[in-house]
Design an enzyme around this catalytic site. Structure first.
Site, PDB file in Angstrom:
ATOM      1  N   HIS A  71      88.870 -51.297  53.680  1.00 14.65           N
ATOM      2  CA  HIS A  71      88.916 -51.043  55.129  1.00 14.65           C
ATOM      3  C   HIS A  71      89.341 -49.590  55.338  1.00 14.65           C
ATOM      4  CE1 HIS A  71      88.889 -52.329  59.248  1.00 14.65           C
ATOM      5  NE2 HIS A  71      90.189 -52.282  59.432  1.00 14.65           N
ATOM      6  N   CYS A  93     103.579 -57.278  88.472  1.00 17.85           N
ATOM      7  CA  CYS A  93     104.486 -58.406  88.245  1.00 17.85           C
ATOM      8  C   CYS A  93     103.912 -59.318  87.153  1.00 17.85           C
ATOM      9  CB  CYS A  93     104.661 -59.207  89.528  1.00 17.85           C
ATOM     10  SG  CYS A  93     105.045 -58.200  90.970  1.00 17.85           S
ATOM     11  N   ARG A 145      97.325 -50.857  53.769  1.00 16.22           N
ATOM     12  CA  ARG A 145      97.727 -52.180  54.277  1.00 16.22           C
ATOM     13  C   ARG A 145      97.470 -53.153  53.129  1.00 16.22           C
ATOM     14  NH1 ARG A 145      94.969 -52.761  60.230  1.00 16.22           N
ATOM     15  NH2 ARG A 145      93.601 -53.973  58.895  1.00 16.22           N
ATOM     16  N   LYS A 156      87.806 -62.216  65.280  1.00 17.13           N
ATOM     17  CA  LYS A 156      89.254 -62.482  65.266  1.00 17.13           C
ATOM     18  C   LYS A 156      89.831 -62.326  66.678  1.00 17.13           C
ATOM     19  CE  LYS A 156      90.098 -57.617  64.093  1.00 17.13           C
ATOM     20  NZ  LYS A 156      90.498 -56.674  63.015  1.00 17.13           N
ATOM     21  N   TYR A 169     108.236 -55.338  93.258  1.00 19.71           N
ATOM     22  CA  TYR A 169     109.582 -55.195  92.668  1.00 19.71           C
ATOM     23  C   TYR A 169     109.999 -53.728  92.540  1.00 19.71           C
ATOM     24  CZ  TYR A 169     109.391 -60.081  91.042  1.00 19.71           C
ATOM     25  OH  TYR A 169     109.317 -61.448  90.965  1.00 19.71           O
ATOM     26  N   ASP A 181     102.614 -62.265  87.461  1.00 20.53           N
ATOM     27  CA  ASP A 181     101.440 -63.037  87.861  1.00 20.53           C
ATOM     28  C   ASP A 181     100.578 -62.349  88.909  1.00 20.53           C
ATOM     29  OD1 ASP A 181     102.798 -65.249  86.487  1.00 20.53           O
ATOM     30  OD2 ASP A 181     104.118 -65.191  88.232  1.00 20.53           O
ATOM     31  N   ARG A 199      81.045 -54.519  59.040  1.00 23.46           N
ATOM     32  CA  ARG A 199      81.962 -55.474  59.699  1.00 23.46           C
ATOM     33  C   ARG A 199      82.403 -54.965  61.070  1.00 23.46           C
ATOM     34  NH1 ARG A 199      85.010 -54.591  55.013  1.00 23.46           N
ATOM     35  NH2 ARG A 199      86.594 -53.770  56.413  1.00 23.46           N
TER      36      ARG A 199
HETATM   37  C1  LIG Z   1      89.412 -55.768  62.854  1.00 20.15           C
HETATM   38  C2  LIG Z   1      88.717 -55.501  61.591  1.00 20.15           C
HETATM   39  C3  LIG Z   1      87.373 -55.066  61.572  1.00 20.15           C
HETATM   40  C4  LIG Z   1      86.645 -54.644  62.831  1.00 20.15           C
HETATM   41  O1  LIG Z   1      87.148 -53.399  63.272  1.00 20.15           O
HETATM   42  P1  LIG Z   1      86.533 -52.689  64.563  1.00 20.15           P
HETATM   43  O2  LIG Z   1      87.220 -51.376  64.616  1.00 20.15           O
HETATM   44  O3  LIG Z   1      86.889 -53.558  65.718  1.00 20.15           O
HETATM   45  O4  LIG Z   1      85.080 -52.587  64.345  1.00 20.15           O
HETATM   46  C5  LIG Z   1      86.729 -54.992  60.367  1.00 20.15           C
HETATM   47  N1  LIG Z   1      87.377 -55.295  59.215  1.00 20.15           N
HETATM   48  C6  LIG Z   1      88.677 -55.662  59.197  1.00 20.15           C
HETATM   49  C7  LIG Z   1      89.336 -55.950  57.898  1.00 20.15           C
HETATM   50  C8  LIG Z   1      89.403 -55.761  60.376  1.00 20.15           C
HETATM   51  O5  LIG Z   1      90.682 -56.099  60.349  1.00 20.15           O
END
Ligand SMILES: *Cc1c(COP(=O)(O)O)cnc(C)c1O
Length: 383
Positions: A166, A320, A134, A36, A273, A322, A222
């Protein structure tokens, strides 16, 4: 001389290597590499291919748009997408054979309807909220979500292939929520299986859990951040001597810039700046062509360090949009010289973790925010 002013170098061999480390840790569980947010800033397609080459068997993304980007690039590995509500356009994702998460009866029904229109069977991963609060069905709503999914499955519109959740505090070893979430997960899986769900995969582990919580691995892990070589638990001590504090992971991104201007200035010269930095002697300044539009945090003003002319140098004055300035004293630098903003740290340069520590954030935020304006250069062939 042709100088590209700034580049995010991405070491694809490091990504493949890191997936290998995670596979070993996963001890037989499948690895779904999370790509992602443009592969955490590293490039979604390149990261996906390098992760698959390193032994990941699946990919995960947050949004439907990301999933379609992966498919349009011709990557056909199993792919899970989880961040959507009811009423979203599921048709294209179903047609592209993207696994879809569902946490509510509405989403199950919308996905089933999209599958019916397409004349296909959508692959569902039912999500239980085990304590992160969540997405995910509450334990109270779980029976109705399971029931809706089984009804759609009986009609041939969906196949429930996963049950997942999660974790909230996997990066805090020993946190009491870890055991509590795993117990709730087991309960939800047991309920669904008794109701007739036969999942291919049960999964809950992010990077931190993959690396440190064996009982969280189930059938699939994951990992995201660890795929890119950054530690989800930077305070993790070297444990068995075989494993360094970074779990044997190699940071994949090195951000560099070439000085576009250098100049000698007098003592008392105000810099950038707001003149938040003033030279205290005659000195040499260098201008680095990267700013907050490129993901260099403005909070790094007079704080973050970069590697230039053989030493670490603090950013001099305000970051800044850029560009920013460094002060190298009497050391020799020239326009066109390369500055390393962060990297694996092998050459003495700061790491993304060093930047995160100074800014009070996490390395995830440093790498994912490197902007689209910074070209990525891919190096190292994936394993
Ligand atoms: C981002 C995410 C992960 C990966 O998490 P990390 O901490 O980067 O390993 C796994 N599962 C879900 C649902 C996530 O949103």
């Amino acid at each position: 001389m042709m100088n590209v002013p700034a580049t995010a170098h991405v070491d694809l061999a490091a990504i493949s290597h890191n997936v290998g480390v995670l596979r070993e840790k996963a001890a037989g569980a499948e690895v779904m590499a999370i790509v992602k947010a443009d592969g955490y800033g590293h490039g979604i397609i390149q990261a996906a291919r390098a992760a698959l080459a390193g032994g990941a068997s699946r990919l995960g993304v947050a949004t439907l748009a990301e999933a379609l980007t992966v498919r349009r690039a011709g990557v056909d590995a199993p792919l899970l997408c989880w961040l959507h509500g009811a009423g979203e356009p599921f048709d294209e994702a179903v047609a592209a054979d993207v696994d879809l998460a569902a946490s509510s009866v509405h989403v199950v029904e919308d996905i089933a309807a999209a599958a019916a229109r397409a004349g296909r069977t959508a692959r569902l991963h039912l999500k239980i909220d085990t304590g992160l609060s969540r997405a995910g069905a509450t334990l109270e709503d779980w029976p109705s979500v399971v029931d809706a999914a089984l009804r759609a499955q009986a009609e041939g519109c969906v196949q429930v292939v996963g049950i997942w959740s999660h974790m909230a505090c996997a990066d805090e070893p020993g946190h009491p929520s870890i055991a509590a979430q795993l117990r709730t997960f087991d309960e939800a899986v047991e309920f669904a299986e008794k109701a007739g769900v036969r999942p291919e995969v049960r999964h809950i582990a992010n990077s931190a859990a993959t690396l440190t919580i064996p009982e969280a691995r189930y059938d699939l892990v994951r990992p995201g951040i660890a795929v890119y070589g950054l530690s989800p638990i930077p305070s993790h001590p070297a444990s068995d001597g075989r494993e360094d504090h970074n779990f044997g992971l190699r940071p994949a991104m090195t951000l560099t810039g070439r000085l576009i201007v250098t100049k000698r200035v007098a003592p008392g010269t105000g810099v950038s700046y707001g003149h938040r930095y003033t030279t205290d002697r005659e000195t040499t300044l260098g201008v680095v062509p990267l700013g907050y539009a490129d993901g260099i945090p403005r909070g790094g003003t007079n704080l973050l360090e970069v590697w230039a002319a053989g030493r670490r140098r603090r950013i001099a004055g305000t970051v800044c949009m850029d560009q920013f300035v460094i002060d190298v004293g009497d050391d020799e630098i020239h326009a066109g010289d390369q500055v390393i903003l962060f990297g694996p740290g092998d050459r003495g340069e700061p790491t993304a973790q060093d930047w995160a520590d100074l800014l009070g954030t996490i390395s995830y935020e440093i790498v994912t925010r490197i902007g689209a304006r910074v070209p990525r250069a891919y190096e190292g062939s994936p394993a």
